[in-house]
Design an enzyme around this catalytic site. Structure first.
Site, PDB file in Angstrom:
ATOM      1  N   GLN A  99       0.925  -1.195  -0.046  1.00 52.69           N
ATOM      2  CA  GLN A  99      -0.372   0.449   0.446  1.00 52.69           C
ATOM      3  C   GLN A  99       0.299   1.340   0.356  1.00 52.69           C
ATOM      4  OE1 GLN A  99      -2.982   0.201   2.806  1.00 52.69           O
ATOM      5  NE2 GLN A  99      -3.569   1.937   2.558  1.00 52.69           N
ATOM      6  N   PHE A 100       0.473   1.739  -1.199  1.00 54.66           N
ATOM      7  CA  PHE A 100       2.342   3.023  -1.169  1.00 54.66           C
ATOM      8  C   PHE A 100       0.772   3.964  -0.573  1.00 54.66           C
ATOM      9  CE2 PHE A 100      -0.730   3.575  -4.790  1.00 54.66           C
ATOM     10  CZ  PHE A 100      -0.239   5.307  -4.966  1.00 54.66           C
ATOM     11  N   THR A 101      -0.102   3.903  -0.401  1.00 50.73           N
ATOM     12  CA  THR A 101      -0.766   5.299  -0.273  1.00 50.73           C
ATOM     13  C   THR A 101       0.117   5.497   1.366  1.00 50.73           C
ATOM     14  OG1 THR A 101      -2.604   4.303   0.928  1.00 50.73           O
ATOM     15  CG2 THR A 101      -2.743   5.113  -1.892  1.00 50.73           C
TER      16      THR A 101
END
Length: 145
Positions: free
Chosen positions: A78-80
């Site tokens: 999850q890059f967010t």
């Protein structure tokens, strides 16, 4: 590197309408990779993740590890987690690791966790995923390198 660890009674991840990973008791771990992260960073967080004692024992004390309860892992990239919302209302993701680095480290984390945990499920790197969970507690911990 960031791990958001959620103690769950169940969790699953779905891609294109198909459940591709599901666990019962264990941890759902959202994994964010930053620009300068390395395998050494991953090793430190994996060691902490595997050793965490956040399950309740027979006396009601938070004292048991994933291994103690035969728990499973669901690992989701999850890059967010690297969203920067300081300026304006649209998040910036410039602190997130490049996709090639992030995928390499995500796959490394999966492989290393499988050495210690018999049941490791995953999401699909870079895919649009729907994640479902029942957070037990709720109990959520953030680990950062």
């Amino acid at each position: 590197m960031k791990f958001v660890i959620q103690r769950v009674t169940r969790a699953s991840v779905e891609v294109d309408g198909d459940i591709i990973g599901a666990i019962e008791k264990g941890y759902l771990v959202l994994i964010g990779v930053g620009q300068n992260d390395t395998r050494a960073d991953a090793d430190k967080l994996i060691k902490k993740l595997i050793g965490l004692r956040i399950f309740t024992d027979d006396n009601g004390k938070i004292n048991l590890s994933l291994k103690d309860v035969n728990g499973a892992l669901l690992l989701v990239s999850q890059f967010t987690l690297y969203a920067n919302c300081v300026k304006g209302n649209r998040p910036s993701f410039i602190e997130a690791g490049a996709p090639q680095l992030a995928e390499e480290l995500y796959e490394y984390i999966i492989a290393e966790c499988r050495k210690s945990v018999p049941n490791v499920e995953t999401g699909v790197f870079g895919a649009k995923m729907n994640v479902s969970l029942c957070n037990d507690g709720p109990f959520t911990i953030l680990l950062e390198s």
